[in-house]
Enzyme design. Structure first.
Site, PDB file in Angstrom:
ATOM      1  N   GLU A  63       0.824  -1.220   0.000  1.00 37.90           N
ATOM      2  CA  GLU A  63       0.000   0.000   0.000  1.00 37.90           C
ATOM      3  C   GLU A  63       0.864   1.279   0.000  1.00 37.90           C
ATOM      4  OE1 GLU A  63      -3.152   2.165  -0.495  1.00 37.90           O
ATOM      5  OE2 GLU A  63      -3.128  -0.005  -0.743  1.00 37.90           O
ATOM      6  N   HIS A 107       3.740   1.779  -1.598  1.00 46.04           N
ATOM      7  CA  HIS A 107       4.095   2.078  -2.999  1.00 46.04           C
ATOM      8  C   HIS A 107       2.876   2.611  -3.762  1.00 46.04           C
ATOM      9  CE1 HIS A 107       7.055  -1.286  -2.171  1.00 46.04           C
ATOM     10  NE2 HIS A 107       7.851  -0.343  -2.608  1.00 46.04           N
TER      11      HIS A 107
END
Ligand code: PAF
Length: 281
Positions: free
Chosen positions: A35, A37
């Site tokens: 999440e 990234h």
């Protein structure tokens, strides 16, 4: 969504986008996306017309005893996640495309990499600065997004971009945390149940530091002592590589916490090395 594997093709596509006056956003990653990234991709999407996500486990930034070989790789899943988060192009080269066997050019910053992570991982930032400059030259972005989770890396890249005159806006996006506060990291996958539970000790320590500062205690020696105690109370086997207090951009150490002081730490637990940081005021 398009996946590109060669420098030549990526440069040609980037050139075409530039001719069409499209604003290019770059999100460099090493894959194993989480999440954190995806929040960088969404941030890039807000500011750019086309988002390029690079997926490349960069051998040059791993030390000989580090986890390059076992670093998690799952390209199929990564591609699905990138598409869902709004990525337009994935640049996923093979190692030999980036570092052919006669490769010999590296980017080295003189001072910023000498502290914190750089003290323990001597060639790490040479590898990071090199790959990021290559990615800048290959994808020609107008902006690039990095996570505050890798605080020193973000400062190194900001400085390198300025020093080398890359016409690129560097956006530093906030750290995304799990529900219990653990900073998201691809390396969290290495933990078993107990390890994962105890890994939250980094966040607990940072939270303690922030609370002490709120209560008016700004002496970094006192705060460090308390942080160490919190880490070891949560995870008895933890080995603390460092707890440091630095000025935000220069990474200069401070003795007393003032506005913009960042506290960062690196801890090894259950065979995994984690880093985290927090601005204390
Ligand atoms: O933060 C990372 O994942 C890497 O250091 C980066 C910036 C993609 C360079 O390999």
């Amino acid at each position: 969504m398009q996946t590109i594997r060669t420098i030549k093709k990526m440069q040609a596509v980037a050139k075409l986008l530039t001719v069409k006056k499209k604003k290019i956003g770059l999100v460099p990653t090493m894959g194993a996306l989480h999440e954190g990234h995806l929040s960088l991709i969404r941030r890039a999407k807000k500011a750019a017309d086309v988002v390029i996500v690079s997926v490349f486990v960069n051998p040059a930034q791993f030390g000989p005893k580090e986890d390059f070989k076992k670093y998690p790789r799952d390209e199929k899943e990564d591609l699905k996640k990138i598409k869902k988060a709004g990525g337009d192009i994935v640049f996923a080269p093979e190692a030999a495309e980036i570092y052919p066997c006669d490769y010999e050019t590296y980017v080295v910053l003189e001072n910023l990499p000498k502290t914190l992570e750089g003290e323990i991982r001597p060639d790490h930032f040479r590898g990071v600065a090199t790959i990021v400059s290559k990615l800048f030259n290959i994808t020609r972005p107008d902006l690039a997004v990095f996570g505050m989770k890798d605080y020193q890396q973000a400062m190194v890249i900001k400085k390198m971009t300025r020093d080398l005159g890359f016409p690129i806006r560097i956006i530093i996006a906030p750290t995304v945390r799990e529900e219990d506060g653990l900073a998201m990291s691809s390396r969290n996958r290495y933990f078993d149940h107990i390890g994962r539970w105890e890994a939250v000790c980094l966040f607990y320590a940072l939270r303690t530091a922030r609370e002490m500062v709120k209560a008016g205690i700004v002496d970094t020696k006192l705060i460090t002592k308390e942080m160490r105690a919190v880490i070891l109370a949560t995870c008895a086997v933890a080995k603390i590589d460092y707890i440091a207090f630095t000025e935000f951009e220069t990474l200069k150490p401070v003795k007393k916490v003032v506005k913009n002081t960042v506290c960062s730490l690196a801890v090894r637990l259950h065979g995994v090395r984690l880093i985290d940081n927090m601005k204390l005021i």
